[in-house]
Enzyme design. Structure first.
Site, short mmCIF file in Angstrom:
data_model
loop_
_atom_site.label_atom_id
_atom_site.label_comp_id
_atom_site.label_asym_id
_atom_site.label_seq_id
_atom_site.Cartn_x
_atom_site.Cartn_y
_atom_site.Cartn_z
N GLU A 81 -13.97 20.10 -18.43
CA GLU A 81 -13.44 18.96 -17.69
C GLU A 81 -14.53 18.23 -16.93
OE1 GLU A 81 -9.93 17.66 -14.59
OE2 GLU A 81 -10.48 19.77 -14.69
N ASP A 97 -11.25 24.42 -18.19
CA ASP A 97 -10.89 23.73 -16.94
C ASP A 97 -11.21 24.69 -15.80
OD1 ASP A 97 -9.81 22.30 -14.84
OD2 ASP A 97 -8.06 21.65 -15.96
N ILE A 99 -10.92 24.43 -12.50
CA ILE A 99 -9.81 24.52 -11.55
C ILE A 99 -8.72 23.58 -12.05
CG2 ILE A 99 -8.99 24.33 -9.18
CD1 ILE A 99 -11.83 24.61 -8.19
N ASP A 100 -7.71 24.12 -12.68
CA ASP A 100 -6.57 23.30 -13.10
C ASP A 100 -5.57 23.30 -11.95
OD1 ASP A 100 -5.24 21.86 -15.41
OD2 ASP A 100 -3.67 23.25 -14.79
N THR A 102 -6.45 20.90 -9.14
CA THR A 102 -7.43 20.68 -8.06
C THR A 102 -6.79 20.14 -6.79
OG1 THR A 102 -9.22 20.33 -9.66
CG2 THR A 102 -9.58 19.50 -7.43
N ASP A 236 -6.70 20.91 -20.12
CA ASP A 236 -5.48 21.23 -19.37
C ASP A 236 -4.57 22.18 -20.15
OD1 ASP A 236 -6.04 19.36 -17.24
OD2 ASP A 236 -5.40 17.75 -18.58
#
Length: 291
Positions: A81, A97, A99-100, A102, A236
C-alpha cells in the site's frame, strides 16, 4: 470476444506451506511493531483526500515486512500500500497492507490489522491474479488468521489452540448481519449512503468495522453473514479473499467475476442473495460519481 485472463497455476503444496508460514510470521512480527505507537502513530501525510491518512508507523511496518520477505524469498515481487513495489522472477507477488484500518489506528480503536498475502498473476491488473497464501493479524485482540490454497482457513486467539473456521450458513438476508465500508472522497461516500439506504431494511443490521481485512476475516469465521464494499485495493482484500474462500465462502464482483475496486461481495450462504440485492439497488441508484 475478449480472451479470459490466464492466471498462473497454483504452486505445489510444499511451496504453499512455505508461503503460508512466511506470511503468518511476517504479519505477526509487524503486528508487534505497530503496537509501539508513540509519535509514529500520528498522521504524517494524506493520500487521496484529507481523510485518507498515513502514519509513520504504516511506513515502518511496510519496510519491516519488505525486508523480511526479501530476506526469505528474494526472487519474489512485492506490491504494498505504501509504495515501494519491486519486480520478481518467481511468479509470486507479496501483496501487503501494513496497517489496514489506519483511521482506527490513529483514533486508537482496536480494529486494525496487518495483512500479508502471496499471490500469483499480476495484482495490478483486475481479474488477472489470485491469492494463494496469506495471513491477517489484529495486534490488539491477539487474533491471527491464516490460509493457503487447499489448506482451509484458520484462526488463533492469543495462546489458545488454532481452530479451523467456516463461513455462515445463514441464507436469509433478512436474518443476515452485513458488513460494509465507505470511501474517503465525499461524493463517493454520499453515493454509498444512497446504496445503503434501501439495503438496510432488507437485512438484520449493518456493521462498519473500518478494516476490510478484518471484515473478510469475520466473513471467514461466520460472525458476519455477508459483506460488500466498493473502492478496495488489492492489498485491502488479498489475504481476506483467500481466507473466505478457504472457509467455504465466495468473494466476487457484481457479475460473479473476480472482485475489483468496482465492487467486492463476500459471504457464505447469503452471498448470492446479497449480490442480487446489490445489482437491483445499483440499477436504481445509478453509477458512482467522480471522486
Amino acid at each position: 470476444m475478449k480472451e479470459p485472463p490466464v492466471i498462473p497455476p497454483t504452486p505445489d503444496d510444499a511451496l504453499l506451506r512455505e508461503l503460508e508460514r512466511i506470511a503468518l510470521g511476517v504479519a505477526s512480527e509487524a503486528a508487534l511493531l505497530i503496537t509501539e505507537r508513540g509519535a509514529a502513530g500520528a498522521v504524517s501525510a494524506t493520500k487521496s483526500s484529507p481523510t485518507d491518512v498515513v502514519t509513520e508507523m504504516d511506513r515502518r511496518a511496510q519496510a519491516l515486512i519488505a525486508d523480511r520477505l526479501r530476506a526469505a524469498r528474494p526472487q519474489d515481487a512485492f506490491f504494498g500500500e505504501e509504495g515501494g513495489a519491486a519486480t520478481g522472477t518467481s511468479g509470486v507477488t507479496w501483496v501487503v497492507d501494513p496497517i489496514d484500518g489506519t483511521v482506527n489506528y490513529v483514533y486508537d480503536i482496536p480494529a486494525y490489522a496487518v495483512s500479508v498475502a502471496a499471490a500469483v498473476g499480476d495484482p495490478r491488473v483486475p481479474g488477472e491474479w489470485r491469492p494463494v497464501a496469506g495471513a491477517v493479524v489484529n495486534p490488539v485482540s491477539g487474533e491471527r488468521f491464516w490460509a493457503r490454497s487447499g489448506g482451509g482457513a484458520w484462526r488463533q486467539r492469543g495462546r489458545l489452540e488454532a481452530t479451523r473456521v467456516r463461513v455462515s450458513t445463514q441464507a436469509d438476508l433478512a436474518l443476515s448481519l452485513v458488513g460494509t465500508g465507505f470511501g474517503y472522497a465525499a461524493p463517493v461516500r454520499a453515493w454509498q449512503a444512497r446504496v445503503l439506504a434501501p439495503i438496510l431494511p432488507r437485512v438484520r443490521d449493518i456493521r462498519r468495522i473500518g478494516s476490510a481485512a478484518l471484515d473478510l476475516c469475520r466473513i471467514a469465521e461466520g460472525s458476519l453473514d455477508a459483506y460488500y464494499e466498493r473502492g478496495l485495493n488489492p492489498w485491502d482484500l488479498a489475504a481476506g479473499w483467500l481466507l473466505v474462500t478457504e472457509a467455504g465462502g465466495t468473494v466476487t464482483g457484481l457479475q460473479g467475476d473476480p472482485p475489483t475496486g468496482d465492487m467486492l461481495i463476500a459471504g457464505g450462504a447469503a452471498a448470492a442473495a446479497m449480490r442480487d440485492l446489490l445489482v437491483a439497488v445499483l440499477d436504481k441508484v445509478g453509477p458512482v460519481p467522480p471522486a
